[in-house]
Scaffold this motif. Structure first.
Motif: not given
Length: 773
Positions: A6-14, A16-19, A33-35, A51-55
């Motif tokens: 019943g709770s809410t997830f509040t994510g962000v699509c950050q 960055g480089e090629e993302f 990403y955290f760098g 330098v982004s969330p991209r793997d």
């Protein structure tokens, strides 16, 4: 997005480089990403990651898709159809928190920031497929961030590490996380048929049709003139000569560079196939190689390597065959306990899950352009458990993370040994391999909360700053039971919570012990009802100082079985393992608590081992090995390595060896110190490898040679002594469980180097006395 509770997830699509934000969707619902530390320490020209969330590597993509990849995804790689695969929890959504960077790892500050943000966003499960070579302390910032996550209701699955089969090289051992070992599963196989008709079966997913007969060559026999022998053995990039390799099947040794990169080098040089051979007992993997490949272990690997060295050697690679290998087994690489930071109070790992040759999605840039690939490691096992936890929260969204963990552990099943028998090594498998078919019907659970974990830390001697009163660590309400240094008897307590009402009856299997559970029958009339029990373990015939494993099982109706592993190390007495003193003459006093009425103490005079000189350099490498033969009559010993330069710092490792020179057990590693030392309170006769290592690693500075002195102080009946050593009393009048004072006195000791004396007890244990100037 709304969650099952019943709770809410509040994510962000950050971005960055090629993302871009377009990369997020109903499956990938968040990406950050955290760098800060990584970016501050790594100049732009040295960054080999986005330098982004991209793997950029594929490790994170593999773990995420294993845990929660979509269902029934068709996998085709290099034209080969691998059928359809699914994540463990295909209906779950994924949020990415990138804090680990290609070839750099991650800083604690970045990892903690990622964990805290994930909790704030409202995730239900965190998968942490990462770790350190040495066990991370419980009060480390990352482990404490995981405690806060668990307190917030987040299930945390962590990898145990890939440093097996040696003992105590495990990581991520906090009680509020679930530590996962890697197990094997059925792997596609193919056959190596030698020109003399002998056949050997190994792992392979790339031999679809028969290849050969073809010439078979050792990689060192087709190496390029510029390549070293060692690099060519490993089939590293640029080490094979195309003129010598073309048209041949090449034998490459496993190690250092990736397995797939070896086949890439064979393909580059014109080779048509590869036999990948283990140089020690390890798992075999079905990788997607660039040439048809079969991966061999053990005697098969040794035989093929030897045959390939002969002139005129030929080989055929044929589809099919079977090694008959039983599964699941714990993978040799999977890190083992016991956890040293938990001081014998917890069994770690907690459980096992498949982690060998797992097929999942990867990032093409770091994986030969493939969208999918096989990977092995406890990194691959942890997301299996993360996926199961997500499924659990789908059914029971209000359950605590520890209740879910308990359900997974108490319904797990034993893995197998190499011969197909039942594996009882709790330090390898924990409670066993997770059983998805049984996990949703645990009957009872062992739950715990943040206050319990704080009390546990306080009981271990960790100051939490909270004022929470300590508990005996072995009394943490955990789904397994562990007691280190049990003298006579010990009573443990546990609280069980019913998730299925009914009657449950206790039974204990623990060889060499009498066990009494009170109450032994529990009657629950409603879900959520709790009951507190005591488990008294009394030593009868168990051998002192040898761990004993067993189980506590609560049997309910409808085939419900709530099983917890037990490990207990009994002792005939309790005494310190090592004491320190100083001066050519002096004394130490300490307390001994006996478990018997009759006790004899024996003094062994101080020993100073002969100095052995050593050197490490860029040319010779970052380690130097010595082989020591410990004679009959030896009792204990200390090993010291000290650098000539006051600024030198060293590691020292001592490992027992078999007759053939292979490791007989795990080695003991020193701290990283100027004078590194390893103390062994029991030292059996035989051969030992003594390894001195610098802090150097590939890519790190190693500007000058390190010279050092190594000494082995082996104490025993016939050891040459320096000075005298006496212990009082030698035959004390004792009462079981009542401590008495002991004094060791020495004189005439040469303290120009560390000396070692010893007090031996009749059960074969003893107290080392390390004497310095």
């Amino acid at each position: 997005m709304k969650k099952a509770d019943g709770s809410t997830f509040t994510g962000v699509c950050q971005t960055g480089e090629e993302f871009t934000a377009a990369a997020c969707n109903t499956k990938l619902v968040g990406a950050r990403y955290f760098g800060d530390a990584y970016l501050a320490e790594t100049p732009p020209e040295q960054r080999d990651d986005y330098v982004s969330p991209r793997d950029g590597e594929g490790h994170g993509t593999h773990t995420a898709s294993t845990a929660a990849g979509n269902a029934n995804v068709r996998v085709t790689v290099e034209g080969k159809d691998f059928g359809r695969i699914s994540g463990v929890a295909p209906g779950a959504a994924v949020a990415v928190y990138k804090a680990l960077w290609k070839d750099k790892g991650g800083a604690d500050s970045d990892i903690v920031a990622a964990i805290n943000q994930a909790v704030a966003d409202g995730v239900d499960v965190i998968n942490y497929s990462a770790g350190a070579l040495l066990e991370t302390p419980l009060d480390n910032p990352v482990q404490q961030a995981f405690r806060a996550a668990a307190q917030a209701g987040v299930f945390v699955s962590t990898s145990a590490g890939n440093n097996g089969p040696s003992r105590s090289w495990i990581d991520n051992t906090a009680p509020w996380t679930t530590t996962v070992a890697a197990s094997t599963m059925a792997t596609p196989e193919a056959t190596v048929k030698l020109g003399d008709g002998r056949t050997f079966v190994g792992a392979s997913v790339t031999v679809d049709t028969e290849l050969g007969p073809k010439p078979l060559a050792l990689s060192t026999d087709v190496r390029a003139a510029s390549a070293t022998e060692t690099a060519a053995q490993l089939c590293q990039d640029g080490t094979l000569d195309p003129a010598k390799t073309a048209g041949k099947v090449v034998v490459c040794d496993r190690g250092v560079n990736t397995r797939v990169s070896k086949s890439a080098e064979v393909a580059r040089a014109g080779g048509v196939g590869m036999v990948l051979v283990n140089t020690s007992d390890q798992d075999t993997d079905g990788d997607i190689h660039l040439v048809p490949t079969v991966h061999l272990n053990g005697a098969a690997a040794t035989t093929v390597r030897g045959y390939a060295a002969a002139p005129g050697a030929t080989v055929s690679l044929e589809p099919g065959g079977s090694t008959g290998t039983p599964y699941p087994q714990i993978a040799p690489f999977s890190s083992r306990g016991p956890s040293e930071d938990n001081k014998g109070a917890l069994i770690k790992p907690d459980l096992a899950a498949p982690g060998v040759a797992v097929l999942a999605a990867v990032a093409p840039p770091g994986n030969q352009g493939h969208d999918f690939d096989f990977m092995s490691g406890t990194s691959m096992a942890a997301p299996q458990v993360s996926g199961l936890a997500a499924l659990y929260f789908g059914v029971h969204p209000k359950w605590s993370p520890m209740a879910v963990k308990s359900a997974l552990m108490t319904t797990a099943v034993d893995t197998k040994t190499a011969s197909g028998g039942t594996n009882t090594d709790v330090y390898a498998q924990g409670s066993g391999e997770v059983d998805p078919a049984a996990m949703l019907n645990p009957g009872l659970v062992y739950d715990s909360s943040n206050r319990d974990w704080l009390a546990y830390e306080e009981g271990l001697g960790i100051d939490t700053g909270t004022g929470v009163a300590p508990i005996e660590p072995s009394d943490l309400n955990y789904p397994s039971l562990s007691v280190d240094r049990l003298l006579g008897s010990r009573t443990l307590t546990r609280t069980l919570t019913a998730v299925r009402p009914g009657v449950y009856r206790a039974s204990v299997k623990l060889p060499g012990f009498q066990a009494e559970v009170k109450p032994s029958t529990l009657r629950f009339t409603r879900t959520g009802q709790t009951a507190k029990v005591s488990i008294k373990l009394t030593r009868t015939t168990a051998v002192s100082d040898v761990p004993v494993t067993g189980s506590l099982t609560w049997a309910g109706s409808g085939h419900v079985s709530v099983r917890s592993p037990i490990v207990v190390t009994p002792q005939s007495l309790l005494a310190p393992g090592r004491l320190e003193g100083s001066g050519s003459a002096g004394s130490v006093s300490y307390s001994v608590t006996p478990g018997t009425e009759k006790l004899k103490l024996t003094a062994y005079a101080p020993v100073v081992g002969a100095p052995v000189r050593g050197e490490m350099s860029n040319e010779t490498g970052n380690a130097q090995d010595f082989v020591l033969t410990v004679p009959e009559g030896s009792k204990a010993g200390e090993f010291f390595a000290v650098g000539d330069d006051p600024g030198d710092r060293l590691y020292l490792m001592v490992t027992p060896l078999r007759e053939d020179g292979s490791p007989a057990a795990s080695g003991q590693l020193s701290e990283y110190e100027h004078q590194a030392h390893v103390s062994l309170g029991t030292l059996k006769p035989g051969k030992y490898a003594v390894t001195v290592m610098s802090a150097w690693y590939e890519g790190a500075p190693f500007s000058s040679d390190i010279t050092f002195t190594l000494r082995a102080n082996v104490v025993g009946t016939d050891a040459p002594a320096t000075g005298t050593f006496n212990v009082s009393p030698e035959r004390p009048v004792t009462k079981p469980g009542v401590p008495f004072p002991v004094t060791g006195t020495w004189s005439g000791v040469d303290t120009s180097a560390p000396a070692t004396a010893y007090v031996g007890y009749q059960d074969g244990t003893g107290t080392l006395v390390s004497i310095h100037g």
